[in-house]
Design a protein around this motif. Sequence first.
Motif, PDB file in Angstrom:
ATOM      1  N   GLU A 190     -63.053 107.348  45.720  1.00  0.00           N
ATOM      2  CA  GLU A 190     -63.534 108.699  45.450  1.00  0.00           C
ATOM      3  C   GLU A 190     -64.969 108.885  45.949  1.00  0.00           C
ATOM      4  O   GLU A 190     -65.841 108.060  45.689  1.00  0.00           O
ATOM      5  CB  GLU A 190     -63.484 108.982  43.951  1.00  0.00           C
ATOM      6  N   GLY A 191     -65.174 109.963  46.721  1.00  0.00           N
ATOM      7  CA  GLY A 191     -66.496 110.301  47.218  1.00  0.00           C
ATOM      8  C   GLY A 191     -66.929 109.539  48.455  1.00  0.00           C
ATOM      9  O   GLY A 191     -68.056 109.706  48.924  1.00  0.00           O
ATOM     10  N   THR A 209     -58.871 104.628  50.067  1.00  0.00           N
ATOM     11  CA  THR A 209     -59.992 105.546  49.931  1.00  0.00           C
ATOM     12  C   THR A 209     -60.504 105.571  48.500  1.00  0.00           C
ATOM     13  O   THR A 209     -59.745 105.773  47.556  1.00  0.00           O
ATOM     14  CB  THR A 209     -59.586 106.965  50.364  1.00  0.00           C
TER      15      THR A 209
END
Length: 137
Positions: free
Chosen positions: A93-94, A91
């Motif tokens: 960020e954002g 994942t």
Amino acid sequence: MSEADTNALIERYIAAFNAGDSEGMLACLTEDVAHDLNEGGREIGKDKFRWFNGMMSKHYHETLADVVIMVGQGGTRAAAEFTVHGKYLATAEGLPEANGQRYTLPAGIFFDIDDGKISRVTTYYNLAEWTAQVSKG
């Protein structure tokens, strides 16, 4: 630089990308390369490009296929259009949560060439389409 030499330089850059060879990509760049991030800002220099490549390899595994390289007269500008085949590994960020989702996107890169090296890399792809694909799976 001739159009043929520019074409060969872009081919080397893309081959290094597909091989996951960040140092090979960096060897194609000027020290003060301008890197325009998709839907982002501009970063200057090989060190920032190296950091970006490291971050990308942590989050994504991508290869470029169906590559078409176009070189402008005089060899100082070029573009490559291609299909990105990727896997979202971790994942970012954002962005949506990663769980190994696969995606396929059309994309392109624009290049400036100075003294036999790439001095600008500007990448474009449809982030909304990428988000839609990884959000499904």
